[in-house]
Scaffold this motif. Structure first.
Motif, mmCIF file in Angstrom:
data_model
loop_
_atom_site.group_PDB
_atom_site.id
_atom_site.type_symbol
_atom_site.label_atom_id
_atom_site.label_comp_id
_atom_site.label_asym_id
_atom_site.label_seq_id
_atom_site.Cartn_x
_atom_site.Cartn_y
_atom_site.Cartn_z
ATOM 1 N N LEU A 27 0.813 -1.221 0.000
ATOM 2 C CA LEU A 27 0.000 0.000 0.000
ATOM 3 C C LEU A 27 0.843 1.265 0.000
ATOM 4 N N SER A 28 2.054 1.168 0.508
ATOM 5 C CA SER A 28 2.892 2.361 0.633
ATOM 6 C C SER A 28 3.209 2.989 -0.714
ATOM 7 N N THR A 29 3.120 2.204 -1.774
ATOM 8 C CA THR A 29 3.396 2.740 -3.104
ATOM 9 C C THR A 29 2.251 3.595 -3.635
ATOM 10 N N SER A 30 1.105 3.566 -2.962
ATOM 11 C CA SER A 30 -0.069 4.307 -3.450
ATOM 12 C C SER A 30 -0.471 5.438 -2.520
ATOM 13 N N PHE A 31 0.391 5.843 -1.598
ATOM 14 C CA PHE A 31 0.051 6.940 -0.685
ATOM 15 C C PHE A 31 -0.265 8.222 -1.457
ATOM 16 N N ASP A 32 0.523 8.516 -2.492
ATOM 17 C CA ASP A 32 0.276 9.720 -3.293
ATOM 18 C C ASP A 32 -1.098 9.675 -3.954
ATOM 19 N N THR A 37 -6.844 11.326 -4.248
ATOM 20 C CA THR A 37 -8.263 10.943 -4.219
ATOM 21 C C THR A 37 -9.007 11.693 -3.128
ATOM 22 N N ILE A 38 -8.372 11.844 -1.970
ATOM 23 C CA ILE A 38 -9.014 12.560 -0.865
ATOM 24 C C ILE A 38 -9.227 14.028 -1.219
ATOM 25 N N LEU A 39 -8.231 14.659 -1.844
ATOM 26 C CA LEU A 39 -8.302 16.086 -2.158
ATOM 27 C C LEU A 39 -9.166 16.377 -3.368
ATOM 28 N N GLY A 40 -9.352 15.397 -4.243
ATOM 29 C CA GLY A 40 -10.187 15.601 -5.413
ATOM 30 C C GLY A 40 -9.410 16.126 -6.597
ATOM 31 N N GLN A 41 -10.139 16.503 -7.649
ATOM 32 C CA GLN A 41 -9.526 16.923 -8.901
ATOM 33 C C GLN A 41 -8.774 18.248 -8.770
ATOM 34 N N SER A 42 -9.127 19.043 -7.775
ATOM 35 C CA SER A 42 -8.482 20.357 -7.610
ATOM 36 C C SER A 42 -7.176 20.279 -6.830
ATOM 37 N N LEU A 51 -0.869 17.158 2.730
ATOM 38 C CA LEU A 51 -1.687 16.085 3.289
ATOM 39 C C LEU A 51 -0.825 14.889 3.667
ATOM 40 N N MET A 52 0.178 14.596 2.861
ATOM 41 C CA MET A 52 1.093 13.494 3.182
ATOM 42 C C MET A 52 1.784 13.751 4.516
ATOM 43 N N VAL A 53 2.216 14.987 4.734
ATOM 44 C CA VAL A 53 2.872 15.327 6.001
ATOM 45 C C VAL A 53 1.880 15.246 7.153
ATOM 46 N N GLY A 56 1.263 11.762 8.058
ATOM 47 C CA GLY A 56 2.476 11.042 8.450
ATOM 48 C C GLY A 56 2.963 10.070 7.406
ATOM 49 N N TRP A 57 2.453 10.195 6.175
ATOM 50 C CA TRP A 57 2.830 9.262 5.120
ATOM 51 C C TRP A 57 4.173 9.588 4.493
ATOM 52 N N ASP A 58 4.775 10.707 4.901
ATOM 53 C CA ASP A 58 6.088 11.059 4.369
ATOM 54 C C ASP A 58 7.219 10.437 5.176
ATOM 55 N N ARG A 59 6.905 9.828 6.286
ATOM 56 C CA ARG A 59 7.928 9.230 7.147
ATOM 57 C C ARG A 59 8.408 7.900 6.561
ATOM 58 N N PRO A 60 9.518 7.372 7.063
ATOM 59 C CA PRO A 60 9.985 6.052 6.593
ATOM 60 C C PRO A 60 8.916 4.983 6.779
ATOM 61 N N ILE A 61 8.828 4.080 5.821
ATOM 62 C CA ILE A 61 7.769 3.073 5.809
ATOM 63 C C ILE A 61 7.813 2.208 7.065
#
Length: 313
Positions: A27-32, A37-42, A51-53, A56-61
């Motif tokens: 799943l870690s390969t699809s965090f972006d 998807t959460i933020l939408g088309q804009s 949002l990644m920060v 906490g998805w920017d931290r080491p896996i």
């Protein structure tokens, strides 16, 4: 026995850790993508990074996984990315719906399979051919087609049962029975096709053994031989088949719950995988492994009780 149970539970915990780690790495390969998807088309690259920060998805896996694992060990499986609801209680609630379908189906399947398998093995002839025909029919008809056919007959034409939906037992027991009847029938038909054939084959093997011929020469009735001796010896393999049937029904819940719009474990996991809801996917993976481990453990203990040779010394 206690030591054996503890070892099996420990192996189940290790298996759950390994599976959830593998799921997390995949799943870690699809965090972006999940963030977009959460933020939408804009969404913009800056908003995605923010949002990644925030998540906490920017931290080491490995750090992220160890944080999740530590919280899960305390009973905290996080919250859904999309609903913001706690994952643990939601999984338990959905699992209860799935088990309310699987458990009755497994009980009915086991009773019918044992009756049909023993009857076919002990009588032979036309009875045996009938049992084989039942098994063949269960394998031929696809579960999805069977489900649709039953809905058309009992829900659309006769209007005896609801086509979709689920009513909790605590709200209305009668409505609960009506809501699970068609899904249970679908699971039972597929289950009897497989399990009755296994019971029949095992009983035929037992009835051809030397001890059965010895018992017959002593004048013991065929009924006593079948029920008191052959069936008990064939019970251990039958329990193993029943545990495998439970796991197969658990996997079939994905199709059943989506066809009948049931808020169960399978549909919950399916929707989470489509949305990339990482905490939910990890939660259902952990609960699924634990449930399978418990079923296998109970099966081993029951086998030891039925077959003294298989008991743990």
């Amino acid at each position: 026995m206690l030591q054996y149970i503890l070892k099996r539970l420990a192996s189940g915990v290790v298996l759950a850790v390994l599976i959830t780690l593998l799921v997390f790495l995949l799943l870690s390969t699809s965090f972006d993508d999940v963030a977009r998807t959460i933020l939408g088309q804009s969404s913009t690259p800056e908003s995605v990074d923010a949002l990644m920060v925030d998540r906490g998805w920017d931290r080491p896996i490995l750090v992220q996984y160890l944080d999740w694992l530590g919280a899960a060990a305390r009973g905290d499986f996080g919250v859904s990315v999309y609903t913001s609801l706690p994952v643990g209680p939601a999984v338990i609630q959905r699992l209860a719906v799935t088990l309310s379908i699987i458990v009755p189906a497994l009980i009915i399947t086991s009773i019918l399979s044992v009756l049909l398998g023993v009857w076919a093995a002990s009588r032979g002839g036309a009875v045996d051919r009938f049992a084989q025909l039942v098994s063949l029919a269960g394998f031929i008809f696809p579960g999805l087609l069977l489900a649709i056919g039953l809905v058309v007959i009992f829900a659309v034409n006769l209007q005896w049962l609801p086509a979709t939906g689920y009513t909790p037992f605590g709200e209305d027991p009668i409505a609960w029975v009506r809501s699970i009847t068609i899904p249970v029938i679908v699971l039972v038909i597929a289950g009897v096709a497989n399990m009755s054939a296994q019971v029949r084959g095992r009983m035929i093997d037992e009835l051809s053994r030397d001890y059965v011929r010895t018992l017959r020469t002593r004048g013991i009735s065929n009924r006593s031989i079948v029920l008191k001796h052959a069936l008990r010896n064939a019970g251990s393999p039958a329990l193993t088949v029943m545990s495998l049937e439970f796991i197969q029904m658990f996997g079939s819940a994905l199709i059943i719950e989506n066809v009948f719009a049931l808020p169960g474990f399978g549909s919950y996991a399916f929707n989470a995988s489509l949305q990339g809801d990482i905490p939910v996917i990890l939660g259902v993976s952990a609960f699924g492994v634990v449930l399978v481990t418990i079923v296998n453990l109970v099966t081993d203990i029951a086998n030891g009780w039925l077959n003294p040779k298989a008991r743990i010394q």
